[in-house]
Motif scaffolding. Structure first.
Motif, PDB file in Angstrom:
ATOM      1  N   PRO A   1      35.832  26.136  -1.760  1.00 22.95           N
ATOM      2  CA  PRO A   1      34.366  26.235  -1.788  1.00 22.95           C
ATOM      3  C   PRO A   1      33.795  25.641  -3.080  1.00 22.95           C
ATOM      4  O   PRO A   1      34.431  25.666  -4.130  1.00 22.95           O
ATOM      5  CB  PRO A   1      34.105  27.746  -1.727  1.00 22.95           C
ATOM      6  CG  PRO A   1      35.412  28.370  -1.344  1.00 22.95           C
ATOM      7  CD  PRO A   1      36.476  27.449  -1.839  1.00 22.95           C
ATOM      8  N   LEU A   2      32.576  25.135  -2.987  1.00 22.65           N
ATOM      9  CA  LEU A   2      31.907  24.556  -4.144  1.00 22.65           C
ATOM     10  C   LEU A   2      31.401  25.655  -5.080  1.00 22.65           C
ATOM     11  O   LEU A   2      31.081  26.762  -4.638  1.00 22.65           O
ATOM     12  CB  LEU A   2      30.732  23.680  -3.696  1.00 22.65           C
ATOM     13  CG  LEU A   2      31.030  22.242  -3.256  1.00 22.65           C
ATOM     14  CD1 LEU A   2      31.572  21.429  -4.422  1.00 22.65           C
ATOM     15  CD2 LEU A   2      31.994  22.189  -2.079  1.00 22.65           C
TER      16      LEU A   2
ATOM     17  N   ASP B   1      27.752  34.410   2.692  1.00 22.46           N
ATOM     18  CA  ASP B   1      28.835  35.394   2.692  1.00 22.46           C
ATOM     19  C   ASP B   1      30.216  34.788   2.471  1.00 22.46           C
ATOM     20  O   ASP B   1      31.217  35.500   2.479  1.00 22.46           O
ATOM     21  CB  ASP B   1      28.840  36.174   4.018  1.00 22.46           C
ATOM     22  CG  ASP B   1      27.543  36.937   4.237  1.00 22.46           C
ATOM     23  OD1 ASP B   1      26.970  37.406   3.226  1.00 22.46           O
ATOM     24  OD2 ASP B   1      27.113  37.074   5.392  1.00 22.46           O
ATOM     25  N   ALA B   2      30.304  33.482   2.283  1.00 24.26           N
ATOM     26  CA  ALA B   2      31.614  32.844   2.091  1.00 24.26           C
ATOM     27  C   ALA B   2      32.208  33.242   0.743  1.00 24.26           C
ATOM     28  O   ALA B   2      31.495  33.487  -0.233  1.00 24.26           O
ATOM     29  CB  ALA B   2      31.484  31.332   2.177  1.00 24.26           C
TER      30      ALA B   2
ATOM     31  N   ALA C   1      26.477  29.547  -0.739  1.00 22.79           N
ATOM     32  CA  ALA C   1      25.075  29.865  -1.008  1.00 22.79           C
ATOM     33  C   ALA C   1      24.236  29.148   0.032  1.00 22.79           C
ATOM     34  O   ALA C   1      24.467  27.982   0.328  1.00 22.79           O
ATOM     35  CB  ALA C   1      24.676  29.422  -2.417  1.00 22.79           C
ATOM     36  N   LYS C   2      23.253  29.820   0.590  1.00 18.01           N
ATOM     37  CA  LYS C   2      22.451  29.242   1.667  1.00 18.01           C
ATOM     38  C   LYS C   2      21.297  28.416   1.116  1.00 18.01           C
ATOM     39  O   LYS C   2      20.519  28.866   0.277  1.00 18.01           O
ATOM     40  CB  LYS C   2      21.905  30.370   2.555  1.00 18.01           C
ATOM     41  CG  LYS C   2      21.114  29.897   3.761  1.00 18.01           C
ATOM     42  CD  LYS C   2      21.988  29.086   4.710  1.00 18.01           C
ATOM     43  CE  LYS C   2      21.194  28.655   5.934  1.00 18.01           C
ATOM     44  NZ  LYS C   2      21.960  27.696   6.766  1.00 18.01           N
ATOM     45  N   THR C   3      21.203  27.158   1.591  1.00 21.29           N
ATOM     46  CA  THR C   3      20.065  26.295   1.272  1.00 21.29           C
ATOM     47  C   THR C   3      19.439  25.836   2.593  1.00 21.29           C
ATOM     48  O   THR C   3      19.923  26.176   3.670  1.00 21.29           O
ATOM     49  CB  THR C   3      20.501  25.064   0.461  1.00 21.29           C
ATOM     50  OG1 THR C   3      21.200  24.154   1.317  1.00 21.29           O
ATOM     51  CG2 THR C   3      21.397  25.455  -0.709  1.00 21.29           C
TER      52      THR C   3
ATOM     53  N   MET D   1      35.108  32.094   7.490  1.00 19.45           N
ATOM     54  CA  MET D   1      35.085  32.890   6.272  1.00 19.45           C
ATOM     55  C   MET D   1      36.475  33.323   5.822  1.00 19.45           C
ATOM     56  O   MET D   1      36.617  34.010   4.817  1.00 19.45           O
ATOM     57  CB  MET D   1      34.210  34.139   6.472  1.00 19.45           C
ATOM     58  CG  MET D   1      32.787  33.822   6.867  1.00 19.45           C
ATOM     59  SD  MET D   1      31.938  32.750   5.688  1.00 19.45           S
ATOM     60  CE  MET D   1      30.301  32.705   6.394  1.00 19.45           C
ATOM     61  N   GLY D   2      37.513  32.930   6.580  1.00 18.91           N
ATOM     62  CA  GLY D   2      38.866  33.241   6.144  1.00 18.91           C
ATOM     63  C   GLY D   2      39.795  33.573   7.288  1.00 18.91           C
ATOM     64  O   GLY D   2      39.446  34.339   8.189  1.00 18.91           O
ATOM     65  N   ASP D   3      40.991  32.975   7.281  1.00 18.14           N
ATOM     66  CA  ASP D   3      42.005  33.208   8.303  1.00 18.14           C
ATOM     67  C   ASP D   3      43.373  33.025   7.664  1.00 18.14           C
ATOM     68  O   ASP D   3      43.818  31.899   7.428  1.00 18.14           O
ATOM     69  CB  ASP D   3      41.819  32.231   9.465  1.00 18.14           C
ATOM     70  CG  ASP D   3      42.789  32.498  10.611  1.00 18.14           C
ATOM     71  OD1 ASP D   3      43.710  33.323  10.439  1.00 18.14           O
ATOM     72  OD2 ASP D   3      42.631  31.877  11.672  1.00 18.14           O
TER      73      ASP D   3
END
Length: 281
Positions: A186-187, A161-162, A152-154, A175-177
C-alpha cells in the motif's frame, strides 16, 4: 502463499514511467491520435539522479513506450533498477471492455520485457472491488506483488479500511488474504486533522509540506513498515512537460508545484533509504 518480507529499514520507490499524454486528467482533453514523445527523453536524467543518490527504483512502465523505444528496458535493467507493469496505454482497469484486454496486455508486456516484470500498479490506483479480477490474472502470470492500494479515500481512488503494512491480497479479499501468493504494497498515507490522506507521491508529494511527509515516514519506521512512494516520470522532468489548457481544478492537480517535485523527492531519498520492490523482496 508468498511470505511477507521482513522490514529492513528501507522504503520503496516506484517511478510511474508514462508520457505527458497518459495521465487521466489530461487524456480527456486530447484527441485520439499519435502524440509526440517527450518524457522518455528524460530517462538519462532520471537514471543519473538515482545513481548520484545511490538509490534503486522500480519503473512501473506504460508498455507502449517499450514498443516504441525498446532500448529503455536495457537502460533501466543495466543500471540495477526493476521494470514493472503499468498497463500498455495507461488505461484504468474499469475502462470499457478493458477486462477482456488485460490478459493479452500482460502477455505482450511479458514478451517485451523477456519475463522480467513481476510487479504491477493500476493507473490512477483503479484497483477496486469491481476490478479485482485483475489480481487473478496477476497470480496466474506468476506476479509477486501489486502496489495499487491507497489506504485513504479520495474522489478518484482509495480504501479507508485497508492496512498500511504490506499484506497478501486476492480478488475476493482486497483487504487481506493469508492464502494468496500476491503481496500488496500500500502507498504511504498520513493523517491531517484526523482525516487520512495520501502522502506517498504524485500531487500529494507536491502539495503537502515536507515536514508532514517526513513525519509520516517516521511514524511508519516506528511501526516497522516500509513507506511506499511513487513519482511520475513527468514530475522528474518538468522541463519536458508541455503546458496544456485544462480546467482550473485539473490544471491545479497536474501542475501545482511541479518544479518542486524533484527537489522534494531528492531531500527524502537523501534522508531515508529507498530501494526497488524487487530488491526489498
Amino acid at each position: 502463499m508468498l511470505a511477507l518480507p521482513v522490514y529492513n529499514g528501507k522504503n520503496l520507490l516506484g517511478i510511474d514511467f508514462e508520457e505527458w499524454f497518459h495521465p487521466q486528467l489530461i487524456q480527456k482533453y486530447l484527441p485520439k491520435k499519435n502524440h509526440e514523445l517527450k518524457i522518455i527523453y528524460g530517462i538519462d536524467k532520471m537514471l543519473d539522479w538515482l545513481r548520484k543518490n545511490e538509490t534503486f527504483a522500480t519503473f512501473f512502465m506504460v508498455g507502449e513506450l517499450l514498443e516504441k523505444k525498446p532500448e529503455l528496458l536495457d537502460k533501466i535493467i543495466e543500471n540495477g533498477h526493476e521494470i514493472a507493469f503499468h498497463t500498455m496505454q495507461h488505461n484504468r482497469l474499469d475502462d470499457n471492455n478493458f477486462k477482456e484486454k488485460f490478459e493479452k496486455e500482460l502477455d505482450l508486456f511479458d514478451k517485451l520485457t523477456s519475463g522480467k516484470s513481476k510487479g504491477f500498479r493500476a493507473p490512477t490506483f483503479s484497483l477496486n472491488k469491481n476490478t479485482s479480477w485483475a489480481i487473478d490474472h496477476l497470480i496466474e502470470k506468476k506476479y509477486l506483488y501489486d502496489s495499487s492500494i491507497v489506504p485513504a479515500k479520495t474522489k478518484l481512488y482509495g480504501f479507508n479500511d485497508a492496512d498500511v503494512a504490506p499484506y497478501n491480497i486476492s480478488s475476493d479479499f482486497l483487504m487481506g488474504d493469508n492464502k494468496s501468493s500476491l503481496i500488496e504494497f500500500p502507498l504511504l498515507i498520513t493523517k491531517v486533522f484526523g482525516k487520512k490522506i495520501p502522502a506517498g507521491g504524485g500531487f500529494f508529494l507536491r502539495f503537502l509540506p515536507l515536514k508532514i511527509i517526513d513525519s509520516a515516514i517516521k511514524s511508519y519506521q516506528k511501526l516497522h513498515i516500509p513507506a511506499t512512494f511513487y513519482i511520475h516520470s513527468w514530475e522528474l522532468t518538468p522541463e519536458l512537460m508541455p503546458s496544456l489548457p485544462l480546467s482550473i481544478s485539473d490544471k491545479f492537480i497536474t501542475y501545482h508545484n511541479l518544479r518542486n517535485a524533484l527537489p522534494k523527492m531528492t531531500k527524502l531519498i537523501k534522508k531515508y533509504q529507498f530501494t526497488s520492490f524487487e530488491r526489498y523482496l
